[in-house]
Design a protein around this motif. Structure first.
Motif, PDB file in Angstrom:
ATOM      1  N   ILE A  45     -21.174 -13.145   1.434  1.00 22.54           N
ATOM      2  CA  ILE A  45     -19.768 -13.031   0.989  1.00 22.54           C
ATOM      3  C   ILE A  45     -19.361 -14.300   0.227  1.00 22.54           C
ATOM      4  CG2 ILE A  45     -17.359 -12.939   1.793  1.00 22.54           C
ATOM      5  CD1 ILE A  45     -18.256 -11.071   4.002  1.00 22.54           C
ATOM      6  N   ALA A  54     -11.312 -13.668   0.022  1.00 20.86           N
ATOM      7  CA  ALA A  54     -10.742 -13.042   1.231  1.00 20.86           C
ATOM      8  C   ALA A  54     -10.795 -14.005   2.415  1.00 20.86           C
ATOM      9  CB  ALA A  54     -11.510 -11.770   1.564  1.00 20.86           C
ATOM     10  N   TRP A  72     -19.306  -7.851  17.459  1.00 27.80           N
ATOM     11  CA  TRP A  72     -19.272  -6.495  16.892  1.00 27.80           C
ATOM     12  C   TRP A  72     -20.664  -5.848  16.993  1.00 27.80           C
ATOM     13  CZ3 TRP A  72     -21.877  -4.161  12.837  1.00 27.80           C
ATOM     14  CH2 TRP A  72     -21.361  -2.944  12.407  1.00 27.80           C
ATOM     15  N   HIS A  96      -8.994  -5.263   7.897  1.00 27.08           N
ATOM     16  CA  HIS A  96      -9.454  -5.368   6.502  1.00 27.08           C
ATOM     17  C   HIS A  96      -8.431  -4.794   5.530  1.00 27.08           C
ATOM     18  CE1 HIS A  96     -13.596  -5.458   8.472  1.00 27.08           C
ATOM     19  NE2 HIS A  96     -13.432  -6.634   7.911  1.00 27.08           N
ATOM     20  N   ARG A  98      -5.245  -4.689   6.028  1.00 27.46           N
ATOM     21  CA  ARG A  98      -4.072  -5.578   6.010  1.00 27.46           C
ATOM     22  C   ARG A  98      -4.251  -6.714   4.999  1.00 27.46           C
ATOM     23  NH1 ARG A  98      -3.652  -6.082  11.411  1.00 27.46           N
ATOM     24  NH2 ARG A  98      -4.962  -7.917  11.359  1.00 27.46           N
ATOM     25  N   ILE A  99      -5.488  -7.218   4.883  1.00 26.75           N
ATOM     26  CA  ILE A  99      -5.675  -8.317   3.926  1.00 26.75           C
ATOM     27  C   ILE A  99      -6.072  -7.775   2.543  1.00 26.75           C
ATOM     28  CG2 ILE A  99      -6.227 -10.062   5.666  1.00 26.75           C
ATOM     29  CD1 ILE A  99      -9.221  -9.643   4.793  1.00 26.75           C
ATOM     30  N   LEU A 101      -8.506  -5.996   1.440  1.00 23.07           N
ATOM     31  CA  LEU A 101      -9.900  -6.129   1.036  1.00 23.07           C
ATOM     32  C   LEU A 101     -10.302  -4.831   0.328  1.00 23.07           C
ATOM     33  CD1 LEU A 101     -11.827  -8.449   1.659  1.00 23.07           C
ATOM     34  CD2 LEU A 101     -12.733  -7.101   3.532  1.00 23.07           C
ATOM     35  N   TYR A 105     -16.065  -3.021  -0.765  1.00 27.70           N
ATOM     36  CA  TYR A 105     -16.791  -4.108  -0.105  1.00 27.70           C
ATOM     37  C   TYR A 105     -17.425  -3.617   1.203  1.00 27.70           C
ATOM     38  CZ  TYR A 105     -14.670  -7.724  -3.082  1.00 27.70           C
ATOM     39  OH  TYR A 105     -14.286  -8.506  -4.113  1.00 27.70           O
ATOM     40  N   MET A 106     -16.820  -2.601   1.779  1.00 26.86           N
ATOM     41  CA  MET A 106     -17.319  -2.125   3.079  1.00 26.86           C
ATOM     42  C   MET A 106     -18.723  -1.527   2.943  1.00 26.86           C
ATOM     43  SD  MET A 106     -15.283  -2.967   5.249  1.00 26.86           S
ATOM     44  CE  MET A 106     -14.313  -4.257   4.537  1.00 26.86           C
ATOM     45  N   MET A 110     -21.775  -3.070   5.049  1.00 26.65           N
ATOM     46  CA  MET A 110     -22.510  -2.246   6.022  1.00 26.65           C
ATOM     47  C   MET A 110     -23.978  -2.132   5.619  1.00 26.65           C
ATOM     48  SD  MET A 110     -21.510  -1.104   8.828  1.00 26.65           S
ATOM     49  CE  MET A 110     -19.774  -0.726   8.826  1.00 26.65           C
ATOM     50  N   MET A 150     -14.280   2.626   9.153  1.00 25.00           N
ATOM     51  CA  MET A 150     -13.725   1.631   8.207  1.00 25.00           C
ATOM     52  C   MET A 150     -13.015   2.353   7.071  1.00 25.00           C
ATOM     53  SD  MET A 150     -14.843  -1.698   8.575  1.00 25.00           S
ATOM     54  CE  MET A 150     -16.010  -2.593   9.572  1.00 25.00           C
TER      55      MET A 150
END
Ligand code: HEM
Length: 392
Positions: A45, A54, A72, A96, A98-99, A101, A105-106, A110, A150
């Motif tokens: 990242i 982020a 996690w 995620h 909320r910010i 993102l 990106y997920m 993953m 997600m």
């Protein structure tokens, strides 16, 4: 929802008891590598100019997130993959969102976790190879579920935004309509007084259309009340609500109506149950659901309201009818605002119900009875549970 999103995801990827066993076996093999995988994850990242943004708060944030990612991975492989698991995962998903993102990106995130964990498996060279293959399949399934959760969080957020827009529009329109409607009601009262001063034999002709107009205005007013209920954001001051009393009050209110329709209203309520909520709003939920159930039940039928404790932290409430059930194609749509199958309905009853329950941190599901009737199942936090997180 006929099935919760989580159950749907588990079924969709085919996650079963064998997978649970395989993940439990994989956990001790993978655990020593979690720290390293977490390092690789955040290094990737940080290499990415946009993604890096982020991670406000620099090293402290990254350090904290690395620890959370290790936890996690541990819980992803350890389970149990139950409703509480889904709730925890949804909270991570919402973090995620909320910010802000970006959703794509997920996939990258993953994919990296999947490859790193698969490498651990490959390098373990398990014997017989079938053992390793089973673990890999289980890993793929659970990570698909994780990605699904997600992405669902982003979907939920879009739904919240859409609902917010519909609410703003509804509130604006309702106020605009209500003002002239109030003026019309006042003028109607003036007109009525004038008519009543006319000779009695002339009154009927003028009164009849006036009464019709007044009834129509009342109907419009009730519709607007529904619209405003749906549109008004409510701050909830939750307190313990005795479920038995709540349901009993609704049943008393509707007993004459039920009798008139020839429908039996039967209650099976566990004593001493208390939900955390706002009494008036929860009463509206039960009232709406029981009214719908009465509408759906044929004469001679029965509407059943049952309540029980569900796992200590939740209260379960069910409203079942003897009707024909909800057409599978309509199951999602009946919760949408302004969707109705009734000629006189505003299409907001169930949307209001769902909004209130979500505000309480609960959930609502549509199922069906053994005889095919509709069964609405509500879960609400019990008064003994810790306060639920705010949804929006
Ligand atoms: C797809 C796999 C991912 C997993 C499994 C994951 C996992 C997590 C977890 C467990 C948390 C902690 C949530 C909490 O309890 O507060 C979190 C938060 C966070 N994640 Fe991820 N994450 C993923 C992807 C990403 C990506 C790709 C980025 C950045 C580009 C990212 C950035 C963040 C940030 C900034 C937070 C903190 C949010 C806040 O301030 O509340 N995550 N993530």
């Amino acid at each position: 929802m006929a099935q919760s999103v989580f159950e749907e995801l588990l079924v969709y990827v085919g996650f079963g008891p064998d997978d649970a066993e395989a993940l439990h076996a994989l956990l001790p093999l993978a655990r020593p590598h979690f720290g390293h995988i977490s390092e690789v994850f955040y290094a990737r990242i940080l290499e990415h100019a946009d993604a890096r943004q982020a991670l406000e708060g620099g090293e402290v944030t990254v350090g904290r997130l690395k620890g959370l990612l290790v936890q996690w991975m541990e819980s992803t492989l350890a389970g149990p993959w139950d409703t509480a698991y889904f709730e925890r995962r949804s909270r991570i998903g919402r973090a995620h969102v909320r910010i802000a993102l970006p959703q794509h990106y997920m996939f990258g995130g993953m994919d990296l976790l999947r490859r790193e964990l698969a490498t651990v498996l490959d390098e373990a060279r398990l014997q017989p190879p079938e053992r390793g293959r089973r673990m890999r399949a289980a890993l793929d399934r659970i990570l698909d579920v994780e990605l699904g959760i997600m992405l669902h969080s982003y979907e939920e957020d879009r739904e919240v935004q859409r609902l917010q827009a519909v609410r703003t529009l509804t509130a604006g329109l309702s106020h605009e309509i209500r003002n002239p409607l109030n003026a019309a009601t006042l003028q109607l009262a003036v007109l009525e007084r004038r008519i009543r001063r006319m000779p009695p034999q002339d009154q009927a002709d003028s009164l009849q259309p006036l009464v019709l107009v007044r009834d129509e205005i009342r109907r419009l007013d009730r519709l607007l009340e529904d619209f405003l209920q749906f549109a008004r954001p409510h701050e909830l001051a939750r307190e313990p609500v005795v479920v038995e009393t709540l349901v009993q009050r609704v049943a008393d209110l509707l007993s004459t109506d039920a009798e008139r329709r020839g429908v039996r209203l039967s209650l099976q309520l566990e004593t001493g149950l208390r939900a955390r909520g706002v009494e008036s709003r929860l009463r509206e939920v039960v009232l709406n659901l029981v009214l719908n159930a009465l509408d759906a039940s044929p004469s001679g039928g029965e509407v059943r309201v049952t309540s029980r404790s569900a796992g200590g932290e939740q209260v379960e409430l069910r409203v079942e009818d003897d009707g024909e059930g909800v057409d599978p194609e309509l199951r999602e749509r009946i919760f949408q605002p302004f969707f109705t199958t009734k000629p006189q309905g505003s299409g907001l009853g169930l949307a209001i119900v769902q909004t209130i329950i979500a505000q309480h941190g609960g959930n609502l599901r549509l199922e069906h009875t053994e005889q095919g009737g509709a069964s609405f199942r509500i879960h609400l936090p019990s008064a003994t549970a810790p306060p639920p997180p705010r949804l929006s």
